[in-house]
Write a protein that holds these residues in place. Structure first.
Motif, short mmCIF file in Angstrom:
data_model
loop_
_atom_site.label_atom_id
_atom_site.label_comp_id
_atom_site.label_asym_id
_atom_site.label_seq_id
_atom_site.Cartn_x
_atom_site.Cartn_y
_atom_site.Cartn_z
N GLN A 347 0.83 -1.21 0.00
CA GLN A 347 0.00 0.00 0.00
C GLN A 347 0.87 1.27 0.00
O GLN A 347 0.59 2.23 -0.72
CB GLN A 347 -0.93 0.00 1.21
N ALA A 348 1.92 1.25 0.82
CA ALA A 348 2.82 2.41 0.88
C ALA A 348 3.51 2.62 -0.45
O ALA A 348 3.65 3.76 -0.94
CB ALA A 348 3.83 2.23 1.99
N MET A 349 3.94 1.52 -1.09
CA MET A 349 4.61 1.64 -2.38
C MET A 349 3.65 2.16 -3.45
O MET A 349 4.03 2.98 -4.30
CB MET A 349 5.18 0.27 -2.80
N THR A 350 2.41 1.71 -3.42
CA THR A 350 1.42 2.21 -4.36
C THR A 350 1.24 3.71 -4.22
O THR A 350 1.14 4.45 -5.20
CB THR A 350 0.07 1.49 -4.15
N GLN A 351 1.26 4.18 -2.97
CA GLN A 351 1.12 5.62 -2.72
C GLN A 351 2.33 6.38 -3.21
O GLN A 351 2.21 7.50 -3.76
CB GLN A 351 0.88 5.85 -1.22
N VAL A 352 3.52 5.80 -3.06
CA VAL A 352 4.73 6.44 -3.58
C VAL A 352 4.67 6.53 -5.11
O VAL A 352 4.95 7.59 -5.69
CB VAL A 352 5.99 5.67 -3.12
N ARG A 353 4.31 5.42 -5.74
CA ARG A 353 4.28 5.41 -7.21
C ARG A 353 3.23 6.39 -7.76
O ARG A 353 3.41 6.98 -8.84
CB ARG A 353 3.98 3.99 -7.73
N ALA A 354 2.13 6.54 -7.01
CA ALA A 354 1.04 7.42 -7.47
C ALA A 354 1.26 8.88 -7.07
O ALA A 354 0.66 9.78 -7.64
CB ALA A 354 -0.29 6.94 -6.91
N GLY A 355 2.17 9.10 -6.09
CA GLY A 355 2.35 10.44 -5.51
C GLY A 355 3.06 11.41 -6.43
O GLY A 355 3.66 11.03 -7.42
#
Length: 355
Positions: A347-355
């Protein structure tokens, strides 16, 4: 010419995804298809002669499919084995797949060449007694870099995680758990932390660093470095050792905070269609000659002491393939810490990639 992972496979006598090779002994009479081993593995991760030599010895073909990272491997087998006989997960995913009931417990009597493996690799914490995996390689994650473009040796994760000095010239791993473990080590925490606050710290750091990042890569960081697309990349030592043969301007370092240790293993997934061929392949790969061919081709450190004895000095003495003991002392094995933690990383990585 730009080195590519697909080109590397073609040079090894293989090409594409879903590749197959059948030895002369593998063809059955009256036009029936040969029996084939179905191998699911990483790209550029097999010896130049492995497939042809095994096909000749076993009288069977080999079908090879490739995955980009452990997450993809796990997802592919989550709903059941889709016909694979041998898979090559990393240590934390050996733990995860075993916990999920995906792996067959091994009969060591069918793997006599296990005797060739150095003792320190036979009872790892992620698979005590080697119940479900046998060691194929061991690995260290560090920084690959282009010497002529970087001012000095990038001996800290700061160079890639917490600095804009090489803006647009940095590539990071896309695999969530390992990238966050590296971030935790840089921030002074254990790699295998379960602390949500540390995950939040690493996520904040990566979001801040994202404008400086050219790419999050899946198993091809060394190609980006060799092609000149980036000058600094988080990568595995063997991958950088491969491309250093093509370009002497490339180098590798384990940062002083320590890297992540890994060990990729050969496993037989549950419901493998050809378990006898799976055991035959694993035992073949653990032979001295086959092990040396693999090490010579892929340039990863081998746990096979019989194969190591056949290797030249430029392999055995390489500080990229075998980093100094002082550098390894600060490294940690990645461990599987349950589905809840994996979900937090993803979830954290998804947020980084989308951020």
């Amino acid at each position: 010419m730009v080195h590519s992972r697909r080109m590397f496979l073609r040079q090894a006598g293989l090409a594409g995804i879903g590749l197959s090779f059948t030895g002369a002994l593998g063809a059955c009479s009256r036009g029936k298809p040969a029996r084939s081993l179905n191998l699911y593995t990483w790209d550029t991760y097999i010896g130049k002669n492995t497939v042809a030599d095994f096909a000749k010895a076993a009288g069977a073909g080999v079908n090879i499919s490739l995955f980009a990272n452990n997450d993809e491997l796990f997802a592919k087998l989550r709903s059941g084995n889709q016909g694979y006989d041998v898979i090559v997960p990393s240590n934390d995913f050996v733990e995860r797949m075993y916990a999920a009931g995906m792996l067959t417990e091994l009969d060591h009597a069918k793997i006599p060449n296990l005797k060739n493996i150095a003792p320190q690799f036979l009872n790892p914490p992620f698979d005590p007694g080697r119940r479900v995996s046998v060691p194929y390689t061991w690995i260290v994650t560090g920084i690959g870099y282009r010497k002529s473009k970087v001012d000095g040796v990038p001996d800290s994760w700061k160079w890639v995680l917490d600095s804009d000095r090489y803006k647009g010239r940095i590539a990071l791993l896309a695999e969530a758990s390992e990238l966050f473990e590296i971030g935790a080590k840089y921030l002074g925490h254990p790699a295998n932390t379960n602390d949500p606050a540390v995950i939040a710290q690493v996520k904040a750091m990566l979001l801040k660093q994202k404008p400086n990042i050219a790419a999050f890569h899946d198993d091809n960081g060394q190609d980006l470095l060799l092609a000149g697309d980036v000058d600094l990349v988080i990568e595995y030592n063997g991958d950088i050792a491969q491309v250093m043969r093509d370009d002497p301007d490339l180098a590798f370092v384990v940062p002083r905070e320590g890297g992540i240790l890994a060990s990729d293993g050969l496993c037989i997934p549950r419901n493998a269609p050809n378990p006898d061929l799976a055991y035959a392949f694993i035992d073949f790969v653990l032979g001295a000659k086959a092990g040396a061919d693999i090490a010579r081709t892929i340039r990863y450190p081998t746990p096979n002491q019989a194969a190591l004895a056949l290797m030249p000095d430029d392999y055995r003495n390489s500080q990229v393939i075998f980093p100094p003991a002082a550098a390894l002392a600060a490294c940690e094995y990645s461990r599987y810490r349950g589905q809840e933690m994996n979900s937090r990383y993803e979830q954290a990585m998804t947020q980084v990639r989308a951020g």
